[in-house]
Design a protein around this motif. Sequence first.
Motif, PDB file in Angstrom:
ATOM      1  N   SER B 283       0.852  -1.173   0.000  1.00 31.26           N
ATOM      2  CA  SER B 283       0.000   0.000   0.000  1.00 31.26           C
ATOM      3  C   SER B 283       0.898   1.237   0.000  1.00 31.26           C
ATOM      4  O   SER B 283       1.216   1.750  -1.066  1.00 31.26           O
ATOM      5  CB  SER B 283      -0.949  -0.027   1.187  1.00 31.26           C
ATOM      6  N   GLN B 305       4.467 -11.861  -9.355  1.00 29.19           N
ATOM      7  CA  GLN B 305       3.648 -10.663  -9.516  1.00 29.19           C
ATOM      8  C   GLN B 305       3.708  -9.831  -8.246  1.00 29.19           C
ATOM      9  O   GLN B 305       4.104 -10.322  -7.195  1.00 29.19           O
ATOM     10  CB  GLN B 305       2.187 -10.976  -9.823  1.00 29.19           C
ATOM     11  N   GLY B 306       3.320  -8.592  -8.402  1.00 31.93           N
ATOM     12  CA  GLY B 306       3.225  -7.694  -7.263  1.00 31.93           C
ATOM     13  C   GLY B 306       1.893  -6.988  -7.344  1.00 31.93           C
ATOM     14  O   GLY B 306       1.425  -6.668  -8.434  1.00 31.93           O
ATOM     15  N   LEU B 307       1.280  -6.784  -6.189  1.00 35.97           N
ATOM     16  CA  LEU B 307       0.003  -6.087  -6.184  1.00 35.97           C
ATOM     17  C   LEU B 307       0.165  -4.796  -5.404  1.00 35.97           C
ATOM     18  O   LEU B 307       0.672  -4.804  -4.284  1.00 35.97           O
ATOM     19  CB  LEU B 307      -1.071  -6.960  -5.525  1.00 35.97           C
ATOM     20  N   VAL B 308      -0.216  -3.688  -6.018  1.00 37.48           N
ATOM     21  CA  VAL B 308      -0.215  -2.417  -5.306  1.00 37.48           C
ATOM     22  C   VAL B 308      -1.672  -2.106  -5.004  1.00 37.48           C
ATOM     23  O   VAL B 308      -2.412  -1.634  -5.867  1.00 37.48           O
ATOM     24  CB  VAL B 308       0.441  -1.305  -6.142  1.00 37.48           C
ATOM     25  N   THR B 309      -2.092  -2.441  -3.807  1.00 38.34           N
ATOM     26  CA  THR B 309      -3.505  -2.266  -3.441  1.00 38.34           C
ATOM     27  C   THR B 309      -3.612  -0.976  -2.645  1.00 38.34           C
ATOM     28  O   THR B 309      -3.592  -0.966  -1.424  1.00 38.34           O
ATOM     29  CB  THR B 309      -3.999  -3.451  -2.600  1.00 38.34           C
ATOM     30  N   TYR B 310      -3.706   0.112  -3.388  1.00 39.31           N
ATOM     31  CA  TYR B 310      -3.623   1.424  -2.752  1.00 39.31           C
ATOM     32  C   TYR B 310      -4.968   1.820  -2.146  1.00 39.31           C
ATOM     33  O   TYR B 310      -5.035   2.337  -1.049  1.00 39.31           O
ATOM     34  CB  TYR B 310      -3.135   2.432  -3.785  1.00 39.31           C
ATOM     35  N   SER B 311      -6.048   1.541  -2.864  1.00 46.95           N
ATOM     36  CA  SER B 311      -7.368   1.902  -2.339  1.00 46.95           C
ATOM     37  C   SER B 311      -7.908   0.748  -1.490  1.00 46.95           C
ATOM     38  O   SER B 311      -7.472  -0.393  -1.620  1.00 46.95           O
ATOM     39  CB  SER B 311      -8.329   2.170  -3.494  1.00 46.95           C
ATOM     40  N   ARG B 313     -10.789  -0.523  -1.801  1.00 48.74           N
ATOM     41  CA  ARG B 313     -11.472  -1.395  -2.743  1.00 48.74           C
ATOM     42  C   ARG B 313     -10.493  -2.402  -3.362  1.00 48.74           C
ATOM     43  O   ARG B 313     -10.805  -3.583  -3.505  1.00 48.74           O
ATOM     44  CB  ARG B 313     -12.077  -0.508  -3.828  1.00 48.74           C
ATOM     45  N   ALA B 314      -9.310  -1.917  -3.727  1.00 46.86           N
ATOM     46  CA  ALA B 314      -8.304  -2.814  -4.309  1.00 46.86           C
ATOM     47  C   ALA B 314      -7.824  -3.814  -3.265  1.00 46.86           C
ATOM     48  O   ALA B 314      -7.573  -4.979  -3.575  1.00 46.86           O
ATOM     49  CB  ALA B 314      -7.130  -1.998  -4.853  1.00 46.86           C
ATOM     50  N   LYS B 317     -10.575  -6.368  -3.287  1.00 47.82           N
ATOM     51  CA  LYS B 317     -10.688  -7.132  -4.523  1.00 47.82           C
ATOM     52  C   LYS B 317      -9.492  -8.068  -4.739  1.00 47.82           C
ATOM     53  O   LYS B 317      -9.651  -9.236  -5.048  1.00 47.82           O
ATOM     54  CB  LYS B 317     -10.800  -6.167  -5.702  1.00 47.82           C
ATOM     55  N   PHE B 318      -8.275  -7.524  -4.595  1.00 49.75           N
ATOM     56  CA  PHE B 318      -7.115  -8.323  -4.977  1.00 49.75           C
ATOM     57  C   PHE B 318      -6.545  -9.153  -3.828  1.00 49.75           C
ATOM     58  O   PHE B 318      -5.865 -10.130  -4.056  1.00 49.75           O
ATOM     59  CB  PHE B 318      -6.020  -7.419  -5.568  1.00 49.75           C
ATOM     60  N   SER B 347      -5.065 -15.479  -3.761  1.00 52.56           N
ATOM     61  CA  SER B 347      -5.470 -15.025  -5.093  1.00 52.56           C
ATOM     62  C   SER B 347      -4.353 -15.250  -6.125  1.00 52.56           C
ATOM     63  O   SER B 347      -4.580 -15.091  -7.318  1.00 52.56           O
ATOM     64  CB  SER B 347      -5.928 -13.572  -5.066  1.00 52.56           C
ATOM     65  N   THR B 348      -3.174 -15.568  -5.689  1.00 57.08           N
ATOM     66  CA  THR B 348      -2.131 -16.003  -6.632  1.00 57.08           C
ATOM     67  C   THR B 348      -1.883 -17.441  -6.202  1.00 57.08           C
ATOM     68  O   THR B 348      -2.600 -17.947  -5.374  1.00 57.08           O
ATOM     69  CB  THR B 348      -0.849 -15.170  -6.453  1.00 57.08           C
TER      70      THR B 348
END
Lengths: 420, 420
Positions: B283, B305-311, B313-314, B317-318, B347-348
Amino acid sequence: MVAELVCVGTELLLGNIVNTNAAYLSEMCARLGLSMYYQTVVGDNEERMYGVISQAVERSDVVILCGGLGPTQDDMTKEVAAKVMGKKLVEDEHSRRCIQEYMDNYLISHPDMTLTANNWKQAMVPEGAIVLDNANGTAPGLILEENGKLVILLPGPPNELIPMFENQVYPFLHSRQPEVIYSRMVKVCGIGESMLEEQIRDLIDSQTNPTIATYAKTGEVHLRITARAEDEAAAKKMIKPMIRELKERFGKNIYTTDEKKTLEDCVVDLLKDQKLTLTTVESCTGGALSARIINVPGASEVLKQGLVTYSNRAKRKFTLVKKSTLKDEGAVSAKTAKEMAKGALESTDCDISVSVTGLAGPDGGTKEKPVGLVYIGCAYRDHTKVREFHFNGNRNKIREQSVVAALVLLRDCILEHYQS
Amino acid sequence: MVAELVCVGTELLLGNIVNTNAAYLSEMCARLGLSMYYQTVVGDNEERMYGVISQAVERSDVVILCGGLGPTQDDMTKEVAAKVMGKKLVEDEHSRRCIQEYMDNYLISHPDMTLTANNWKQAMVPEGAIVLDNANGTAPGLILEENGKLVILLPGPPNELIPMFENQVYPFLHSRQPEVIYSRMVKVCGIGESMLEEQIRDLIDSQTNPTIATYAKTGEVHLRITARAEDEAAAKKMIKPMIRELKERFGKNIYTTDEKKTLEDCVVDLLKDQKLTLTTVESCTGGALSARIINVPGASEVLKQGLVTYSNRAKRKFTLVKKSTLKDEGAVSAKTAKEMAKGALESTDCDISVSVTGLAGPDGGTKEKPVGLVYIGCAYRDHTKVREFHFNGNRNKIREQSVVAALVLLRDCILEHYQS
């Protein structure tokens, strides 16, 4: 006036730290219209420091000393500077109170620390010196003046030095300049340095007042226009036609004329203005693009998520890139960049997306797809746009250039489709 | 021997660039056991350059000059150095051939360029000089010697200077040292600088030979142990007990004793050794963590992979963070960090994940959750681990420290659960 810089610190001579203060102070002096011929680094040694400061005072009008104002025995910049200028040290009431206040606050959050007698050494100042308050530490800065020579002492830590210079030293030196110096920054993206210089060769060759200085950054070029005049209004007036001329030549490639704004600031501003939400999708840049956008405080308003789809599987899962595209065209291809950007819009519900896929090396290059080949895509409304790049340099350099190119493409797309 | 550094270039005096060469060369000189008392920057001006070089040659044994070896009229370091040393310039056949070869290659990829007469200026060298080949440019380096003084000329661009120094100058200076200098690097993570210094105070206070120098980096500390002896075997033997002592004191906090390895290199190595695949979930760091891991060539083997879940909602979701967690505990909480890490595994289909959520500021801090509060989580097998941090500094500094803390937690978890 001629300025000279003396940075004091054994840690600089040992290479423990990079001298960013020198670059900062040099740029500020250039901005003030001061010439600079020498910079010296010397260690915490009284004799050598005395030699260096004496030589500087002899050959320059303004000597800026930084570092060595701390409370320990090793810190002796003030003592040596006072000796060179023939001043004795006296206690400064105001500094003593400031140190007391600063330490009182500090001790609240660091209850294990105590104030030592050494701290009071920092309240001793050369007779007649102007004392500069330090909002971020205990060492006050000082300005000494004698026989038309100025010696300015600043603390070494950049978080103390920079605000002190900006708020107190800059206005002081500005007021001492016989003429007013006024400068404006023009920041240009999307044009290479050499091509840009080609396009302003005539302006550079004929420059006298105002002058143009170019500062090449990764993927962008900053132009500082500086004029000297008897007052600010006159200087501003001299700068105006030059700014107009540059705007004519570089048009939309100028992303700001605001000294403090970065490219990512301007991209975030544009997104906010248009109320657009953004998703990034990165392969070779690995998150550096989203990290750069998140440099901007308040970026959360526009950047909702970033996807780093490094593996082919991740590209398929998170951005719906087709198996056949990866097989036929490869992960580094215009089609993959396009599908990454489009798929990211689908799998999130953002308004605009930007994708990066490329070969950052050092391995993996082929004749057809050499290291440095990068595709950048942007998807929005019913459009997608993809650009191909061939970057030079090592892995990091290629990734840095890719990040800037992605910001530029994003900016171009917003300007083209939302602002027109 | 005493070394001194003279960097030539108007761009340094204007603050256009930061003098990273000075830091690099200073560290190398320290490593060679050379003392350094002065560093000077001077512009491309013959008279001032002559003054600075003469003074340096007078007071030091080895003078390293960098910059001003290019083909233009402005570049005159070689001419001035030759004058100071009383040498005339003669054409060097070998350099001429090297320049021809380099330019032939260059022109293949830049058909719009031509070789100018100026380029041949670079083949002129002071009589009797040792010529240093430049693998990455046209300006050869030079070593001049006269009356027991060494003057070493190096090109300014770091990508030319560094390999030339490493491959040619370092071995040369090393061979000139009356004693052998041998040093080893011990890199420590997970302990603050002041606590580390506390723990080796006794070693530092009693150091003579070998010596310990500490280099503080963001979130890590590097210790260089240097010994002087009559031969390398003896120096190595002197260093051994010190390394053993440090290993005893800092144990697993030492992540490498390999000069060239970074923390991210070591983390990627560990993941490869254990055949583990990784996902990052960020984040406040916004992708800076995944970007840093992808600095490592070949990281694609482990980071999928990398997830940038800033919000928020993200995050939901992710990484499947629960709505109730975000509502009750907030996005910056131990529970959110934990759910981000666990959800990313789900999720991965990776083996291990690391999550970062925090307040990087400048706004958004409260009394309960101040700016600088950061939670880092790690999920693997059936475990999760979360650490809480309170970092100081500005937005960037907080994010940099978070990235390092995430690498350290990831490393700790792998060491604990896969290597034991």
